[in-house]
Design an enzyme around this catalytic site. Structure first.
Site, PDB file in Angstrom:
ATOM      1  CB  ILE A  58      -1.016   0.049   1.175  1.00  0.00           C
ATOM      2  CG1 ILE A  58      -0.315  -0.034   2.528  1.00  0.00           C
ATOM      3  CG2 ILE A  58      -2.079  -1.024   1.015  1.00  0.00           C
ATOM      4  CD1 ILE A  58      -1.212   0.335   3.708  1.00  0.00           C
ATOM      5  CB  THR A 120      -8.105  -0.527  16.662  1.00  0.00           C
ATOM      6  OG1 THR A 120      -8.125  -1.089  17.970  1.00  0.00           O
ATOM      7  CG2 THR A 120      -6.969   0.500  16.625  1.00  0.00           C
ATOM      8  CG  ASP A 121     -11.276  -1.147  21.028  1.00  0.00           C
ATOM      9  OD1 ASP A 121     -10.137  -1.494  20.646  1.00  0.00           O
ATOM     10  OD2 ASP A 121     -12.013  -1.883  21.725  1.00  0.00           O
ATOM     11  CD  GLU A 122      -5.240  -2.180  20.747  1.00  0.00           C
ATOM     12  OE1 GLU A 122      -4.101  -1.697  20.774  1.00  0.00           O
ATOM     13  OE2 GLU A 122      -5.464  -3.386  20.578  1.00  0.00           O
ATOM     14  CE1 TYR A 147      -2.656  -2.063  15.071  1.00  0.00           C
ATOM     15  CE2 TYR A 147      -3.598  -2.055  17.279  1.00  0.00           C
ATOM     16  CZ  TYR A 147      -3.750  -2.175  15.913  1.00  0.00           C
ATOM     17  OH  TYR A 147      -4.991  -2.397  15.371  1.00  0.00           O
ATOM     18  CE  LYS A 151      -5.567   0.753  12.500  1.00  0.00           C
ATOM     19  NZ  LYS A 151      -5.723   0.308  11.079  1.00  0.00           N
ATOM     20  CG  ASN A 176      -9.627  -7.096  21.458  1.00  0.00           C
ATOM     21  OD1 ASN A 176      -9.688  -5.920  21.817  1.00  0.00           O
ATOM     22  ND2 ASN A 176      -8.532  -7.824  21.567  1.00  0.00           N
TER      23      ASN A 176
HETATM   24  P1  NAD Z   1      -3.764  -8.965  10.146  1.00  0.00           P
HETATM   25  O1  NAD Z   1      -2.401  -8.680  10.703  1.00  0.00           O
HETATM   26  O2  NAD Z   1      -4.345 -10.311  10.334  1.00  0.00           O
HETATM   27  O3  NAD Z   1      -3.786  -8.659   8.577  1.00  0.00           O
HETATM   28  C1  NAD Z   1      -3.150  -7.559   8.011  1.00  0.00           C
HETATM   29  C2  NAD Z   1      -3.060  -7.785   6.512  1.00  0.00           C
HETATM   30  O4  NAD Z   1      -2.466  -6.614   5.906  1.00  0.00           O
HETATM   31  C3  NAD Z   1      -2.184  -8.970   6.106  1.00  0.00           C
HETATM   32  O5  NAD Z   1      -2.808  -9.732   5.094  1.00  0.00           O
HETATM   33  C4  NAD Z   1      -0.910  -8.320   5.585  1.00  0.00           C
HETATM   34  O6  NAD Z   1      -0.234  -9.096   4.610  1.00  0.00           O
HETATM   35  C5  NAD Z   1      -1.447  -7.018   5.022  1.00  0.00           C
HETATM   36  N1  NAD Z   1      -0.432  -5.960   4.971  1.00  0.00           N
HETATM   37  C6  NAD Z   1       0.405  -5.569   5.976  1.00  0.00           C
HETATM   38  N2  NAD Z   1       1.201  -4.578   5.553  1.00  0.00           N
HETATM   39  C7  NAD Z   1       0.853  -4.312   4.260  1.00  0.00           C
HETATM   40  C8  NAD Z   1       1.306  -3.388   3.298  1.00  0.00           C
HETATM   41  N3  NAD Z   1       2.292  -2.519   3.564  1.00  0.00           N
HETATM   42  N4  NAD Z   1       0.727  -3.389   2.075  1.00  0.00           N
HETATM   43  C9  NAD Z   1      -0.274  -4.269   1.796  1.00  0.00           C
HETATM   44  N5  NAD Z   1      -0.731  -5.170   2.663  1.00  0.00           N
HETATM   45  C10 NAD Z   1      -0.172  -5.196   3.888  1.00  0.00           C
HETATM   46  O7  NAD Z   1      -4.700  -7.831  10.764  1.00  0.00           O
HETATM   47  P2  NAD Z   1      -6.229  -7.898  11.198  1.00  0.00           P
HETATM   48  O8  NAD Z   1      -6.310  -8.364  12.603  1.00  0.00           O
HETATM   49  O9  NAD Z   1      -6.996  -8.576  10.148  1.00  0.00           O
HETATM   50  O10 NAD Z   1      -6.583  -6.345  11.194  1.00  0.00           O
HETATM   51  C11 NAD Z   1      -7.087  -5.718  10.010  1.00  0.00           C
HETATM   52  C12 NAD Z   1      -7.421  -4.276  10.317  1.00  0.00           C
HETATM   53  O11 NAD Z   1      -8.394  -4.211  11.343  1.00  0.00           O
HETATM   54  C13 NAD Z   1      -6.224  -3.459  10.829  1.00  0.00           C
HETATM   55  O12 NAD Z   1      -6.304  -2.158  10.267  1.00  0.00           O
HETATM   56  C14 NAD Z   1      -6.437  -3.399  12.337  1.00  0.00           C
HETATM   57  O13 NAD Z   1      -5.866  -2.229  12.887  1.00  0.00           O
HETATM   58  C15 NAD Z   1      -7.951  -3.386  12.399  1.00  0.00           C
HETATM   59  N6  NAD Z   1      -8.547  -3.907  13.642  1.00  0.00           N
HETATM   60  C16 NAD Z   1      -8.218  -5.159  14.088  1.00  0.00           C
HETATM   61  C17 NAD Z   1      -8.849  -5.678  15.215  1.00  0.00           C
HETATM   62  C18 NAD Z   1      -8.551  -7.074  15.721  1.00  0.00           C
HETATM   63  O14 NAD Z   1      -9.111  -7.487  16.727  1.00  0.00           O
HETATM   64  N7  NAD Z   1      -7.718  -7.858  15.048  1.00  0.00           N
HETATM   65  C19 NAD Z   1      -9.779  -4.902  15.911  1.00  0.00           C
HETATM   66  C20 NAD Z   1     -10.074  -3.607  15.442  1.00  0.00           C
HETATM   67  C21 NAD Z   1      -9.466  -3.132  14.297  1.00  0.00           C
HETATM   68  O1  TDX Z   2      -0.608 -15.126  24.750  1.00  0.00           O
HETATM   69  C1  TDX Z   2      -1.245 -14.130  25.079  1.00  0.00           C
HETATM   70  N1  TDX Z   2      -1.706 -14.018  26.358  1.00  0.00           N
HETATM   71  C2  TDX Z   2      -2.437 -12.958  26.788  1.00  0.00           C
HETATM   72  O2  TDX Z   2      -2.826 -12.909  27.972  1.00  0.00           O
HETATM   73  C3  TDX Z   2      -1.559 -13.074  24.139  1.00  0.00           C
HETATM   74  C4  TDX Z   2      -1.065 -13.167  22.716  1.00  0.00           C
HETATM   75  C5  TDX Z   2      -2.306 -12.008  24.587  1.00  0.00           C
HETATM   76  N2  TDX Z   2      -2.729 -11.940  25.882  1.00  0.00           N
HETATM   77  C6  TDX Z   2      -3.596 -10.817  26.298  1.00  0.00           C
HETATM   78  C7  TDX Z   2      -3.150  -9.428  25.878  1.00  0.00           C
HETATM   79  C8  TDX Z   2      -4.476  -8.703  25.710  1.00  0.00           C
HETATM   80  O3  TDX Z   2      -4.946  -8.230  26.973  1.00  0.00           O
HETATM   81  O4  TDX Z   2      -4.842 -11.026  25.631  1.00  0.00           O
HETATM   82  C9  TDX Z   2      -5.432  -9.787  25.228  1.00  0.00           C
HETATM   83  C10 TDX Z   2      -5.635  -9.794  23.708  1.00  0.00           C
HETATM   84  O5  TDX Z   2      -4.347  -9.748  23.111  1.00  0.00           O
HETATM   85  P1  TDX Z   2      -4.143  -9.642  21.531  1.00  0.00           P
HETATM   86  O6  TDX Z   2      -4.829 -10.776  20.849  1.00  0.00           O
HETATM   87  O7  TDX Z   2      -2.691  -9.419  21.271  1.00  0.00           O
HETATM   88  O8  TDX Z   2      -5.025  -8.349  21.167  1.00  0.00           O
HETATM   89  P2  TDX Z   2      -4.948  -6.809  21.647  1.00  0.00           P
HETATM   90  O9  TDX Z   2      -3.589  -6.414  22.064  1.00  0.00           O
HETATM   91  O10 TDX Z   2      -6.099  -6.581  22.587  1.00  0.00           O
HETATM   92  O11 TDX Z   2      -5.260  -6.080  20.230  1.00  0.00           O
HETATM   93  C11 TDX Z   2      -6.261  -6.647  19.337  1.00  0.00           C
HETATM   94  O12 TDX Z   2      -7.462  -5.903  19.386  1.00  0.00           O
HETATM   95  C12 TDX Z   2      -7.445  -4.601  18.884  1.00  0.00           C
HETATM   96  C13 TDX Z   2      -5.737  -6.661  17.912  1.00  0.00           C
HETATM   97  O13 TDX Z   2      -4.539  -7.411  17.847  1.00  0.00           O
HETATM   98  C14 TDX Z   2      -5.534  -5.277  17.380  1.00  0.00           C
HETATM   99  O14 TDX Z   2      -5.125  -5.314  16.021  1.00  0.00           O
HETATM  100  C15 TDX Z   2      -6.833  -4.534  17.495  1.00  0.00           C
HETATM  101  O15 TDX Z   2      -6.637  -3.196  17.140  1.00  0.00           O
END
Ligand code: NAD
Ligand code: TDX
Length: 331
Positions: A58, A120-122, A147, A151, A176
């Protein structure tokens, strides 16, 4: 509609592509760099005539511009997404989350394309455990980690491009997510795959930290609702009233997988670990009429456990390397 989805080979992006293909007639182009977090196999089963996959970054302005020229709307999921990684090496977070979002916004400006930014809510920092308040669209930004600060920076860029250049954008901040295709570095899949492998789940610190869980498919339906009915320039919080502390989640996973509920280890806590996230999604529900389909976390978690049991070939290639990284940090 011709949709461009960045990060569509990641966890939430791939869930969104499956959701779009099942619920609309739209054609999807995925732009994904296939970092360690991206997996082409997460898009298996999507009919070839509904999907174009572009392997690229991107931050590549020429490539991004050529793809925006052919899109009616863009949904931007691509990001570096793991807090723990951002504490080890923040650089890729600045490059992708900030410079990448800037690159997309410039293309949206040039091509006048509708843009939805996933966040994200973070960005709102964290809440005390006993705080009766939850995050709303007017909560001030106080991100804690590299992170979440990148964001937050990307959200502010989107707001500035809306106001300064009239970019047709909306923003959503979600809590999450859990569900299929989530990388084994993340909390819930790490613990499920640990139990499958006979490794004890790993809880950071005392496990009192609270996360507000939503199924990834509900996140997808909310994003489609915002694309369809959202007001340009607005921010919408997405959540499903799923607050649970980490200890309760680990114990529930163990119970659902027929293990003693205390068969986990407490490991080194995350530096600067946010205590609690909680989303008030009443604006999205009231103004756009959205409701989540997964109201029962235990049922959604159970289905997720079944998915990881049935799809070991999807997660096994990343498991050993991920656990080796955690072991090196005492986690
Ligand atoms: P993820 O890490 O699983 O996926 C990220 C994807 O982006 C991957 O496929 C990766 O290859 C691609 N990517 C990374 N850098 C890139 C680049 N420079 N160019 C093109 N592609 C690239 O992440 P996710 O958990 O699916 O999160 C997706 C979105 O949702 C993020 O913006 C994250 O901040 C947001 N979000 C995630 C959560 C959560 O709980 N996981 C919650 C709220 C918001
Ligand atoms: O092994 C573990 N043990 C543990 O206690 C891991 C990997 C995490 N944790 C805790 C940390 C957090 O309190 O669990 C909670 C969730 O951890 P993560 O899955 O790393 O998520 P978090 O840091 O809350 O962030 C996630 O939600 C918001 C996503 O990864 C983000 O991309 C999103 O923005």
């Amino acid at each position: 509609m011709r949709l461009l989805v960045t990060g569509g080979a990641g966890f939430i992006g791939s869930n969104f592509v499956h959701h779009v293909v099942a619920n609309t007639d739209d054609h999807v182009t995925v732009l994904d760099a296939l970092t360690y977090a991206g997996n082409r196999a997460s898009l298996a089963g999507v009919p070839a005539d509904r999907l174009t996959f572009v392997h690229g970054d991107i931050t590549d302005a020429a490539l991004v511009s050529s793809l925006f020229a052919k899109a009616d709307a863009v949904v931007h999921y691509a990001a570096e997404s793991h807090n723990d990684n951002s504490l080890d090496d923040p650089r890729p977070f600045v490059d992708t989350n900030i410079v990448g979002t800037y690159t997309l916004l410039e293309a949206a400006r040039r091509h006048g394309v509708r843009f939805h930014h996933i966040s994200t809510d973070e960005v709102y920092g964290d809440l005390e455990l006993d705080d009766p308040e939850r995050f709303t669209e007017s909560t001030p930004y106080t991100p804690s980690s590299p992170y979440s600060s990148t964001k937050a920076g990307s959200d502010l860029l989107v707001r500035a491009w809306i106001r300064s250049f009239g970019v047709q954008a909306t923003i959503s901040n979600c809590s999450n997510n859990y569900g299929p295709y989530q990388h084994v570095e993340k909390f819930i899949p790490r613990q499920i795959t640990n139990v499958i492998r006979g490794i004890r789940p790993k809880l950071y610190g005392a496990g009192q930290n609270v996360r507000d869980w939503i199924h990834a498919d509900d996140h997808s339906s909310a994003v489609l609702t915002i694309l369809d009915k959202g007001v340009i320039g607005e921010t919408y919080l997405i959540g499903a009233d799923g607050e649970r502390n980490n200890r309760d989640v680990v114990e529930l996973i163990l119970t659902l997988m027929d293990q003693p509920s205390d068969a986990y280890d407490q490991v080194t806590d995350r530096v600067g670990h946010d205590l609690r996230y909680a989303i008030d999604s009443s604006k999205l529900r009231r103004e756009l009429g959205w409701t989540p389909a997964y109201s029962d976390f235990e049922q959604g978690l159970s289905a997720t456990i079944d998915w990881y049991r049935a799809n070991e070939e999807w997660w096994a290639p990343a498991k050993d390397a991920t656990e080796a990284i955690y072991a090196g940090k005492g986690q």
